[in-house]
Design a protein around this motif. Structure first.
Motif, PDB file in Angstrom:
ATOM      1  N   CYS A   1      -3.625   9.469 -18.829  1.00 56.69           N
ATOM      2  CA  CYS A   1      -5.018   9.050 -18.602  1.00 56.69           C
ATOM      3  C   CYS A   1      -5.877   9.299 -19.845  1.00 56.69           C
ATOM      4  O   CYS A   1      -6.740   8.485 -20.189  1.00 56.69           O
ATOM      5  N   GLU A   2      -5.623  10.404 -20.525  1.00 58.38           N
ATOM      6  CA  GLU A   2      -6.418  10.753 -21.703  1.00 58.38           C
ATOM      7  C   GLU A   2      -6.114   9.825 -22.883  1.00 58.38           C
ATOM      8  O   GLU A   2      -7.029   9.376 -23.580  1.00 58.38           O
ATOM      9  N   THR A   3      -4.826   9.515 -23.093  1.00 55.89           N
ATOM     10  CA  THR A   3      -4.449   8.671 -24.227  1.00 55.89           C
ATOM     11  C   THR A   3      -4.577   7.189 -23.916  1.00 55.89           C
ATOM     12  O   THR A   3      -4.700   6.363 -24.821  1.00 55.89           O
ATOM     13  N   GLY A   4      -4.526   6.844 -22.618  1.00 58.93           N
ATOM     14  CA  GLY A   4      -4.666   5.450 -22.213  1.00 58.93           C
ATOM     15  C   GLY A   4      -3.444   4.605 -22.478  1.00 58.93           C
ATOM     16  O   GLY A   4      -3.531   3.372 -22.490  1.00 58.93           O
ATOM     17  N   LYS A   5      -2.282   5.239 -22.665  1.00 58.19           N
ATOM     18  CA  LYS A   5      -1.066   4.451 -22.877  1.00 58.19           C
ATOM     19  C   LYS A   5       0.170   5.251 -22.500  1.00 58.19           C
ATOM     20  O   LYS A   5       0.159   6.489 -22.455  1.00 58.19           O
ATOM     21  N   ILE A   6       1.223   4.491 -22.223  1.00 56.71           N
ATOM     22  CA  ILE A   6       2.527   5.082 -21.936  1.00 56.71           C
ATOM     23  C   ILE A   6       3.559   4.584 -22.948  1.00 56.71           C
ATOM     24  O   ILE A   6       4.340   5.362 -23.493  1.00 56.71           O
ATOM     25  N   MET A   7       3.542   3.284 -23.209  1.00 57.13           N
ATOM     26  CA  MET A   7       4.468   2.725 -24.194  1.00 57.13           C
ATOM     27  C   MET A   7       4.297   3.411 -25.541  1.00 57.13           C
ATOM     28  O   MET A   7       3.178   3.656 -25.989  1.00 57.13           O
ATOM     29  N   GLY A   8       5.418   3.743 -26.144  1.00 54.69           N
ATOM     30  CA  GLY A   8       5.378   4.388 -27.454  1.00 54.69           C
ATOM     31  C   GLY A   8       5.144   5.881 -27.404  1.00 54.69           C
ATOM     32  O   GLY A   8       5.117   6.546 -28.441  1.00 54.69           O
TER      33      GLY A   8
ATOM     34  N   GLY B   1      -4.813   6.952  -9.700  1.00 56.92           N
ATOM     35  CA  GLY B   1      -5.204   5.554  -9.833  1.00 56.92           C
ATOM     36  C   GLY B   1      -5.336   5.141 -11.291  1.00 56.92           C
ATOM     37  O   GLY B   1      -4.895   4.047 -11.684  1.00 56.92           O
ATOM     38  N   LYS B   2      -5.929   6.005 -12.100  1.00 51.69           N
ATOM     39  CA  LYS B   2      -6.079   5.699 -13.531  1.00 51.69           C
ATOM     40  C   LYS B   2      -4.710   5.619 -14.195  1.00 51.69           C
ATOM     41  O   LYS B   2      -4.437   4.710 -14.996  1.00 51.69           O
ATOM     42  N   TYR B   3      -3.838   6.556 -13.844  1.00 51.31           N
ATOM     43  CA  TYR B   3      -2.467   6.527 -14.379  1.00 51.31           C
ATOM     44  C   TYR B   3      -1.776   5.221 -13.988  1.00 51.31           C
ATOM     45  O   TYR B   3      -1.125   4.570 -14.823  1.00 51.31           O
ATOM     46  N   ALA B   4      -1.910   4.819 -12.719  1.00 48.12           N
ATOM     47  CA  ALA B   4      -1.254   3.607 -12.235  1.00 48.12           C
ATOM     48  C   ALA B   4      -1.744   2.376 -12.989  1.00 48.12           C
ATOM     49  O   ALA B   4      -0.953   1.473 -13.311  1.00 48.12           O
ATOM     50  N   ARG B   5      -3.043   2.329 -13.303  1.00 50.07           N
ATOM     51  CA  ARG B   5      -3.570   1.168 -14.013  1.00 50.07           C
ATOM     52  C   ARG B   5      -3.033   1.092 -15.446  1.00 50.07           C
ATOM     53  O   ARG B   5      -2.733   0.008 -15.955  1.00 50.07           O
ATOM     54  N   VAL B   6      -2.896   2.256 -16.076  1.00 56.34           N
ATOM     55  CA  VAL B   6      -2.305   2.263 -17.417  1.00 56.34           C
ATOM     56  C   VAL B   6      -0.855   1.783 -17.350  1.00 56.34           C
ATOM     57  O   VAL B   6      -0.436   0.903 -18.119  1.00 56.34           O
ATOM     58  N   LEU B   7      -0.108   2.343 -16.421  1.00 62.05           N
ATOM     59  CA  LEU B   7       1.301   1.984 -16.281  1.00 62.05           C
ATOM     60  C   LEU B   7       1.482   0.489 -16.033  1.00 62.05           C
ATOM     61  O   LEU B   7       2.265  -0.194 -16.709  1.00 62.05           O
TER      62      LEU B   7
ATOM     63  N   VAL C   1      -5.185  -1.030  -7.149  1.00 57.53           N
ATOM     64  CA  VAL C   1      -6.401  -0.564  -6.479  1.00 57.53           C
ATOM     65  C   VAL C   1      -6.139   0.854  -5.990  1.00 57.53           C
ATOM     66  O   VAL C   1      -5.045   1.145  -5.487  1.00 57.53           O
ATOM     67  N   ASP C   2      -7.097   1.734  -6.160  1.00 56.06           N
ATOM     68  CA  ASP C   2      -6.994   3.047  -5.500  1.00 56.06           C
ATOM     69  C   ASP C   2      -8.242   3.244  -4.658  1.00 56.06           C
ATOM     70  O   ASP C   2      -9.353   2.923  -5.078  1.00 56.06           O
ATOM     71  N   THR C   3      -8.050   3.763  -3.450  1.00 56.56           N
ATOM     72  CA  THR C   3      -9.169   3.850  -2.515  1.00 56.56           C
ATOM     73  C   THR C   3      -8.944   4.963  -1.503  1.00 56.56           C
ATOM     74  O   THR C   3      -7.803   5.336  -1.216  1.00 56.56           O
ATOM     75  N   LEU C   4     -10.057   5.447  -0.957  1.00 59.97           N
ATOM     76  CA  LEU C   4     -10.024   6.386   0.158  1.00 59.97           C
ATOM     77  C   LEU C   4     -10.401   5.696   1.464  1.00 59.97           C
ATOM     78  O   LEU C   4     -10.461   6.335   2.509  1.00 59.97           O
TER      79      LEU C   4
ATOM     80  N   ALA D   1       0.859  -1.187   0.000  1.00 59.62           N
ATOM     81  CA  ALA D   1       0.000   0.000   0.000  1.00 59.62           C
ATOM     82  C   ALA D   1       0.893   1.234   0.000  1.00 59.62           C
ATOM     83  O   ALA D   1       1.904   1.273   0.706  1.00 59.62           O
ATOM     84  N   ILE D   2       0.534   2.216  -0.800  1.00 58.88           N
ATOM     85  CA  ILE D   2       1.247   3.500  -0.816  1.00 58.88           C
ATOM     86  C   ILE D   2       0.332   4.536  -0.186  1.00 58.88           C
ATOM     87  O   ILE D   2      -0.687   4.921  -0.768  1.00 58.88           O
ATOM     88  N   ALA D   3       0.645   4.933   1.044  1.00 54.92           N
ATOM     89  CA  ALA D   3      -0.139   5.963   1.742  1.00 54.92           C
ATOM     90  C   ALA D   3       0.366   7.325   1.282  1.00 54.92           C
ATOM     91  O   ALA D   3       1.541   7.651   1.430  1.00 54.92           O
ATOM     92  N   GLY D   4      -0.551   8.110   0.729  1.00 54.25           N
ATOM     93  CA  GLY D   4      -0.161   9.305  -0.004  1.00 54.25           C
ATOM     94  C   GLY D   4      -0.109   8.942  -1.480  1.00 54.25           C
ATOM     95  O   GLY D   4       0.751   9.379  -2.226  1.00 54.25           O
ATOM     96  N   GLY D   5      -1.070   8.111  -1.878  1.00 51.09           N
ATOM     97  CA  GLY D   5      -1.058   7.564  -3.232  1.00 51.09           C
ATOM     98  C   GLY D   5      -1.218   8.594  -4.325  1.00 51.09           C
ATOM     99  O   GLY D   5      -0.832   8.346  -5.467  1.00 51.09           O
ATOM    100  N   ALA D   6      -1.779   9.758  -4.005  1.00 49.09           N
ATOM    101  CA  ALA D   6      -1.955  10.795  -5.016  1.00 49.09           C
ATOM    102  C   ALA D   6      -0.766  11.749  -5.090  1.00 49.09           C
ATOM    103  O   ALA D   6      -0.799  12.740  -5.814  1.00 49.09           O
ATOM    104  N   SER D   7       0.298  11.446  -4.364  1.00 47.15           N
ATOM    105  CA  SER D   7       1.475  12.309  -4.324  1.00 47.15           C
ATOM    106  C   SER D   7       2.148  12.437  -5.687  1.00 47.15           C
ATOM    107  O   SER D   7       2.109  11.522  -6.508  1.00 47.15           O
TER     108      SER D   7
END
Length: 449
Positions: free
Chosen positions: A305-312, A52-58, A69-72, A10-16
């Motif tokens: 988050c907007e493009t939905g990808k990092i690779m390339g 959280g959305k960025y992390a899922r793409v990555l 997982v991202d949660t409050l 778990a990363i506390a301060g996940g939005a850092s």
């Protein structure tokens, strides 16, 4: 052969703004420290959802076997975890900016972990850090909490009291790692080939030796010579300007420190007039961060988050990129030492139980420790010189009174703490500062009576 355990972190301060770097580091270390899940926990909904959305793409592209997982919700965040990496900033950069501007209004340095800024930030951090640790212990009693939230010395003093003798609460800092990396670069040796002998409080200490891990050779005399020479104009030009100034000024500190190599933060405590003269009341460090690194990180997050990808894309990683983040890797180094009982050595904050006999017992000193599954085992330092002892006792009295003020709701302890602080050092100024900081921090501090 049994499959290697896969951990839940778990990363506390996940939005850092530091979370993308932590995630990248976890990707780079997946063979050594495999994960089944990473949980981002924060108390700010909008920023958390973006990260959280960025992390899922990555992770979908670089680490698909790791769930995100991202949660409050603390129960969801901390149930079934092995480690909590804690990097919270109570009040975010906006309150850091407030601290800096209030301190400068009173003619004092407002730096984030030093002076009045460090005091105000510490008063905000203690309740926030303690609440998270209590939740971790409630939902995953055997999990290790690796806390590197600032101001680390004040937070460590508070956690020592509230969670006494708890080997699962670990207080660490990456600044000595950054300094050691700089030493390695100056020496032209691999960064993981040297280790420190060091004593002090967090952000307030001295390197007494810089040793080659294989041969035991002490590079300290060579580093003293290197740092006695003027810097070429093009040195450190790729650094953030503030950090470049710090490492440039370190040469003056090293040349004037007779026996040891000082932590860079000692520039504030030993040269406060010089440091204050360089402050701009209209554009403090928090202003720089908000307009610079923080803005860049969230622009990157939103674009991914907007493009939905990092690779390339321009944000994609190569194998070399993944290996080039030594500053964050120390967190996994420490987690592996705890998980796999490696007995590696780290600089950590632990109670002074005879480690430095001529310092107050119980003081949260930062010293080399051997780390295994039972937590840190500090190395003996021995007695230290009178100059360093005097500075450290004064600083510890300030830190102790800050924690007393927070836990006891004591105005007089807070006033005395600020009076003792080397960057305030005046009773009338301390009271005026305190009153302004109380007004600005009503949402975060306990009531002081």
């Amino acid at each position: 052969m049994a499959e290697k355990k896969r951990f839940v972190v778990a990363i506390a301060g996940g939005a850092s703004r530091y979370t993308p770097g932590i995630l990248k580091m976890l990707v780079s270390e997946k063979d050594r420290f495999p994960l089944s899940k990473v949980v981002l926990y924060d108390n700010e909904d909008v920023r958390q959802k973006r990260m959280g959305k960025y992390a899922r793409v990555l992770m979908s592209e670089y680490y698909p076997e790791c769930e995100v997982v991202d949660t409050l919700d603390p129960e969801e965040a901390f149930t079934g975890i092995d480690f909590c990496f804690m990097q919270i900033r109570a009040g975010r950069q906006e309150m850091r900016r407030s601290d800096e501007h209030i301190a400068l209004k009173h003619g004092c340095i407002g730096q984030e972990t030093c002076g009045a800024g460090g005091f105000a930030y510490g008063m905000r951090s203690i309740p926030a850090v303690v609440e998270i640790i209590k939740n971790v212990k409630k939902y995953s009693p055997d999990a290790f909490v690796l806390n590197y939230s600032n101001p680390a010395a004040i937070v460590a003093e508070a956690t020592k009291r509230i969670f006494p003798n708890d080997k699962h609460v670990i207080n660490i800092c990456d600044m000595p790692v950054g300094i050691m990396n700089q030493y390695a670069d100056e020496l032209g040796v691999p960064r993981n080939s040297i280790e420190a002998r060091y004593f002090g409080l967090n952000h307030f200490g001295w390197f007494t030796a810089v040793l080659d891990k294989e041969t035991g050779h002490d590079y300290l005399p060579e580093l003293k010579k290197i740092f006695s020479k003027p810097l070429p104009d093009d040195h450190f030009t790729d650094m953030d300007p503030s950090w470049r100034e710090t490492f440039v000024f370190m040469r003056k500190m090293v040349s004037e420190c007779a026996d040891y190599l000082p932590n860079t933060y000692l520039q504030y405590y030993l040269y406060p007039k010089h440091m204050l003269a360089g402050e701009d009341p209209e554009w403090t460090r928090a202003d720089q961060v908000m307009a610079g690194h923080e803005k860049q990180v969230y622009e990157m997050v939103d674009e991914v988050c907007e493009t939905g990808k990092i690779m390339g894309t321009k944000y994609g990683f190569t194998e070399e990129d993944l290996k080039d983040d030594d500053h964050a890797t120390y967190i996994v180094d420490l987690a592996c030492a705890l998980a796999f009982n490696t007995h590696e050595r780290f600089l950590m904050m632990v109670p002074n139980e005879g480690i430095i006999p001529n310092l107050t017992q119980g003081m949260m000193v930062e010293v080399p420790c051997m780390v295994g599954s039972n937590g840190p085992e500090p190395l003996n330092v021995g007695e230290i010189p009178a100059f360093q002892k005097g500075l450290l006792e004064n600083q510890y009295a300030y830190e102790k009174l800050t924690v007393d003020a927070n836990l006891n709701g004591s105005y007089i302890d807070a006033w005395h703490a600020l009076t003792l602080n080397r960057l305030v050092n005046d009773t009338d100024t301390a009271k005026a500062l305190l009153d302004d900081l109380i007004e600005a921090n009503k949402e975060y501090w306990p009531e002081l009576k």
